[in-house]
Design a protein around this motif. Structure first.
Motif, mmCIF file in Angstrom:
data_model
loop_
_atom_site.group_PDB
_atom_site.id
_atom_site.type_symbol
_atom_site.label_atom_id
_atom_site.label_comp_id
_atom_site.label_asym_id
_atom_site.label_seq_id
_atom_site.Cartn_x
_atom_site.Cartn_y
_atom_site.Cartn_z
ATOM 1 N N CYS A 242 -4.632 7.651 0.033
ATOM 2 C CA CYS A 242 -5.408 6.421 0.213
ATOM 3 C C CYS A 242 -4.602 5.308 0.874
ATOM 4 O O CYS A 242 -5.057 4.166 0.912
ATOM 5 C CB CYS A 242 -5.877 5.942 -1.154
ATOM 6 N N SER A 243 -3.397 5.633 1.414
ATOM 7 C CA SER A 243 -2.542 4.586 1.988
ATOM 8 C C SER A 243 -3.214 3.916 3.179
ATOM 9 O O SER A 243 -3.761 4.587 4.055
ATOM 10 C CB SER A 243 -1.197 5.172 2.432
ATOM 11 N N LEU A 244 -3.161 2.608 3.206
ATOM 12 C CA LEU A 244 -3.579 1.826 4.363
ATOM 13 C C LEU A 244 -2.633 0.631 4.457
ATOM 14 O O LEU A 244 -1.755 0.461 3.613
ATOM 15 C CB LEU A 244 -5.051 1.397 4.242
ATOM 16 N N HIS A 245 -2.781 -0.160 5.526
ATOM 17 C CA HIS A 245 -1.890 -1.315 5.680
ATOM 18 C C HIS A 245 -2.575 -2.572 5.156
ATOM 19 O O HIS A 245 -3.684 -2.897 5.574
ATOM 20 C CB HIS A 245 -1.517 -1.533 7.148
ATOM 21 N N LEU A 246 -1.902 -3.248 4.237
ATOM 22 C CA LEU A 246 -2.344 -4.553 3.757
ATOM 23 C C LEU A 246 -1.314 -5.545 4.302
ATOM 24 O O LEU A 246 -0.123 -5.435 3.982
ATOM 25 C CB LEU A 246 -2.369 -4.538 2.222
ATOM 26 N N GLN B 40 -7.106 -11.253 3.222
ATOM 27 C CA GLN B 40 -5.958 -10.552 3.801
ATOM 28 C C GLN B 40 -6.379 -9.661 4.977
ATOM 29 O O GLN B 40 -7.558 -9.460 5.226
ATOM 30 C CB GLN B 40 -5.280 -9.686 2.730
ATOM 31 N N ASP B 41 -5.368 -9.130 5.630
ATOM 32 C CA ASP B 41 -5.577 -8.304 6.811
ATOM 33 C C ASP B 41 -5.377 -6.823 6.460
ATOM 34 O O ASP B 41 -4.347 -6.452 5.899
ATOM 35 C CB ASP B 41 -4.571 -8.726 7.887
ATOM 36 N N ILE B 42 -6.368 -6.013 6.767
ATOM 37 C CA ILE B 42 -6.327 -4.587 6.432
ATOM 38 C C ILE B 42 -6.411 -3.762 7.711
ATOM 39 O O ILE B 42 -7.187 -4.066 8.621
ATOM 40 C CB ILE B 42 -7.508 -4.222 5.501
ATOM 41 N N ARG B 43 -5.605 -2.710 7.753
ATOM 42 C CA ARG B 43 -5.719 -1.770 8.864
ATOM 43 C C ARG B 43 -5.849 -0.377 8.275
ATOM 44 O O ARG B 43 -5.085 -0.006 7.372
ATOM 45 C CB ARG B 43 -4.477 -1.866 9.741
ATOM 46 N N THR B 44 -6.802 0.379 8.770
ATOM 47 C CA THR B 44 -6.991 1.750 8.302
ATOM 48 C C THR B 44 -6.724 2.705 9.464
ATOM 49 O O THR B 44 -6.506 2.278 10.602
ATOM 50 C CB THR B 44 -8.426 1.986 7.807
ATOM 51 N N GLY C 242 -3.169 9.096 5.328
ATOM 52 C CA GLY C 242 -2.185 8.419 4.477
ATOM 53 C C GLY C 242 -0.778 8.593 5.020
ATOM 54 O O GLY C 242 0.026 7.666 4.994
ATOM 55 N N MET C 243 -0.469 9.793 5.502
ATOM 56 C CA MET C 243 0.861 10.044 6.073
ATOM 57 C C MET C 243 1.104 9.141 7.283
ATOM 58 O O MET C 243 2.178 8.551 7.440
ATOM 59 C CB MET C 243 0.988 11.513 6.520
ATOM 60 N N VAL C 244 0.096 9.050 8.164
ATOM 61 C CA VAL C 244 0.253 8.246 9.382
ATOM 62 C C VAL C 244 0.437 6.770 9.017
ATOM 63 O O VAL C 244 1.297 6.075 9.573
ATOM 64 C CB VAL C 244 -0.966 8.440 10.320
ATOM 65 N N MET C 245 -0.325 6.294 8.026
ATOM 66 C CA MET C 245 -0.208 4.881 7.662
ATOM 67 C C MET C 245 1.142 4.605 6.991
ATOM 68 O O MET C 245 1.781 3.586 7.261
ATOM 69 C CB MET C 245 -1.365 4.461 6.737
ATOM 70 N N ALA C 246 1.593 5.526 6.128
ATOM 71 C CA ALA C 246 2.898 5.337 5.478
ATOM 72 C C ALA C 246 4.014 5.439 6.510
ATOM 73 O O ALA C 246 4.981 4.672 6.485
ATOM 74 C CB ALA C 246 3.093 6.370 4.374
ATOM 75 N N ALA C 247 3.887 6.380 7.451
ATOM 76 C CA ALA C 247 4.953 6.598 8.437
ATOM 77 C C ALA C 247 5.071 5.424 9.405
ATOM 78 O O ALA C 247 6.180 5.028 9.779
ATOM 79 C CB ALA C 247 4.688 7.901 9.198
#
Ligand SMILES: Cc1cc2nc3c(=O)[nH]c(=O)nc-3n(C[C@H](O)[C@H](O)[C@H](O)COP(=O)(O)OP(=O)(O)OC[C@H]3O[C@@H](n4cnc5c(N)ncnc54)[C@H](O)[C@@H]3O)c2cc1C
Ligand code: FES
Ligand code: FES
Lengths: 154, 274
Positions: A47-51, A69-73, A105-110
Motif C-alpha cells: 500500500c506504499s504511496l508518497h505523502l 497534504q500532497d499524495i502521489r500514487t 508499492g515497490m516502485v513507490m518505496a524505491a
C-alpha cells in the motif's frame, strides 16, 4: 469531516469518516486502485504511496491525517503522454515483477529511497526495501531494477 | 481491518491539545505518527472515542544543541533522528538506533515522542534513551515538568505521563566521544527486537539499556557497576540479565532471552570499548 488533498497533482475534496484509512480513500473514494492492500497490518508495503514526497504505508494512515497534504500514487508516476517513470522502465527491463502485486508499492518505496540516497549500494537497496514483501520472492530482480534506475539517473 | 468509529480533532498547539484532552477525558487519545496506535485500533485493542491529532505540531519537531545535551522535539520523526548531523556528532548511538526502527516507511511517520510515550518495552528508543540517561519534558494543564528516563517506565505500555500531559521534548546528554554499540537481534528484517542492547562506554563509565527484557525497558545497572569496579567486558556482560525479568513468548523462552542479553551485551561492550 471534509478533507482536501492533492492526488497526482489534482485537488480532491471529500467528506470522509475519521476512521477511513488513506488506502481505502485512495482506492474506493478517489477510485485509483493501483495502490494495493496486501497485509493490512503495516507489514508488506503493498500500500506504499508518497505523502509529501516520502513513501508511507497508507494502510496505517488515516485519510483525515492526510488533509491538506500532497499524495502521489503509482498512477501519477508515468508522464502524461504515457512515458514510464525511469523506475517503472527499469522494473520492466529487468524483470522486476512476476505477478505484479507488490510492484506499485515497490516502485513507490524505491523512488522514495533514491531521493534520499541517489547512489545506493546493493545492501542499501535491500535495507531500503525491507518494508516491502514480494510473495513471488523476486527480490533479486527487484534490487537489480532499483540499481539500474539509480545508474540511469546518474 | 477498520478501527471502531471515533471523533477526530486536530490540535494547533500543545496548549490546545491539553485543553482538548481535558474536555474529552478518558475516552480520548493523542495521535502523533499513529504507527503504534493505529495498528492497535485496527485490531480493536484500542477504541478511543476521540482522537486528538498532535501530528501537525511542527514547533515540536526539532533537534537542537542545548549545551551539555541535545534537545529533541517529541514530534521529530525517526527518519529525522536517524539522519541528523547534530545527533551523529554528539549522540551517535541514538541516531543509529532510530535507523533500526521498523522500515523506511515506518520511520517517515513514527515519532520519537510517540515511541517513548507508548512505553513499549520491545521498542528501540525507550531503552536507548534510558541507557543514555535522558530526561523527558512533559507539559500539562499546570505547566511543564522534567521526568528522568529512569523514573518514567512503570509497566507494559504505562509511563509516568499523566493522561492530560503531552510529552514535548527529549533531552539526551552528549556522549562526549564515548564508544557505543546498538545490537538488535531479530529473525526477519523490519521486525521488532527479540532482544536488543544499547550500550556506551567511556573509561570506567558505561550505560546499558535492554530492549524486550521485561515489562519495561531495562537499565542494566549491574553491568555498569561491574565495569566501574574494574571487571572485564566478559565478566560484566555475565550480569546482563541480573536486573531483568523477561517473559517467554512465541519467539523466545526466558532462558533464551537471558542468554541473548548476555551475548549481545558482551558484543556491544566489546565494540564500545574498542
Ligand atoms: C510495521 C511496524 C514496525 C515497527 N517496528 C518497530 C521497531 O522495530 N522498533 C521500534 O521501536 N518501533 C517499531 N515500530 C513502532 C514505531 O516506532 C512507532 O512509530 C512508535 O512506537 C510510536 O510513534 P508514533 O508517533 O507513531 O505514535 P502514535 O502511534 O501516534 O502514539 C502511540 C501512543 O503514544 C501516545 N503519544 C504519542 N505522542 C505523544 C506525545 N507527544 N505526548 C503524549 N502522548 C503521546 C498516543 O496517545 C498513543 O497512546 C513499528 C511500527 C510499525 C507499524
Ligand atoms: S497493506 Fe499496508 S503494509 Fe501491507
Ligand atoms: S511480483 Fe508477485 S508479489 Fe512481488
Amino acid at each position: 469531516m471534509e478533507i482536501t488533498v492533492t492526488v497526482n497533482g489534482t485537488p480532491q475534496t471529500h467528506d470522509v469518516e475519521p476512521r477511513l484509512l488513506l488506502v481505502q480513500y485512495i482506492r474506493e473514494v478517489v477510485g485509483l486502485t493501483g495502490t494495493n492492500i496486501g497485509c493490512d497490518t503495516s507489514s508488506c508495503g503493498a500500500c506504499s504511496l508518497h505523502l509529501n514526497g516520502e513513501a508511507v504505508k497508507s494502510c496505517t494512515v488515516l485519510a483525515v491525517q492526510a488533509d491538506g497534504q500532497d499524495i502521489r500514487t503509482i498512477e501519477g508516476m508515468a508522464a502524461a503522454d504515457g512515458t514510464l517513470h525511469p523506475m517503472q522502465q527499469a522494473f520492466m527491463e529487468n524483470h522486476g515483477l512476476q505477478c505484479g502485486y507488490c510492484t506499485p508499492g515497490m516502485v513507490m518505496a524505491a523512488t522514495s529511497l533514491l531521493q534520499e540516497n541517489p547512489n545506493p549500494t546493493e545492501e542499501d537497496v535491500r535495507l531500503g526495501l525491507e518494508g516491502n514483501l514480494c510473495r513471488c520472492t523476486g527480490y533479486h530482480n527487484i534490487v537489480k531494477s532499483v540499481l539500474a534506475a539509480a545508474s540511469a539517473n546518474a | 481491518m477498520i478501527p471502531a468509529a471515533f471523533d477526530y480533532v486536530r490540535a494547533e498547539s500543545a496548549e490546545e491539545a491539553i485543553s482538548l484532552i481535558g474536555q474529552h477525558g478518558d475516552e480520548a487519545k493523542f495521535i502523533a505518527g499513529g504507527h503504534s496506535l493505529l495498528p492497535m485500533m485496527k485490531l480493536r485493542l484500542a477504541q478511543p472515542s476521540v482522537l486528538i491529532d498532535i501530528g501537525r505540531l511542527s514547533d515540536l519537531s526539532y533537534i537542537r544543541d542545548g549545551g551539555d545535551h541535545i534537545a529533541i522535539g517529541a514530534m521529530t520523526r525517526h527518519m529525522d533522528v536517524e539522519t541528523s548531523d547534530l545527533l551523529e556528532q554528539h549522540v551517535p548511538l541514538l541516531a543509529h538506533a532510530a535507523g533500526h526502527v521498523g522500515d523506511p516507511q515506518v520511520r517517515h511517520r513514527g515519532t520519537i515522542g510517540g515511541s517513548i510515550a507508548h512505553a513499549d518495552p520491545a521498542s528501540d528508543l525507550p531503552a536507548t534513551t534510558l541507557a543514555l540517561g535522558a530526561t523527558y519534558i512533559a507539559q500539562g494543564p499546570n505547566g511543564t515538568r522534567e521526568i528522568a528516563a529512569s523514573d518514567f517506565y512503570q509497566t507494559f505500555f504505562e509511563s509516568a505521563l499523566n493522561a492530560d500531559e503531552v510529552l514535548t521534548e527529549i533531552r539526551v546528554p552528549k556522549m562526549n566521544g564515548a564508544g557505543w554499540s546498538f545490537q538488535k537481534f531479530n529473525r526477519r528484517a523490519q521486525d521488532w527486537a527479540i532482544v536488543g542492547v544499547a550500550a556506551w562506554r567511556n573509561g570506567d563509565q558505561a550505560g546499558v539499556g535492554l530492549v524486550n527484557m521485561g515489562a519495561t525497558p531495562v537499565l542494566a545497572t549491574s553491568v555498569a557497576a561491574a565495569i566501574a569496579g574494574g571487571a572485564s567486558v566478559a565478566e560484566a556482560a555475565e550480569q546482563a540479565a541480573a536486573d531483568a525479568d523477561p517473559q517467554a513468548d512465541l519467539n523466545a523462552s526466558v532462558e533464551y532471552r537471558q542468554h541473548l542479553a548476555r551475548v549481545l551485551t558482551r558484543r556491544a561492550l566489546e565494540t564500545a570499548s574498542a
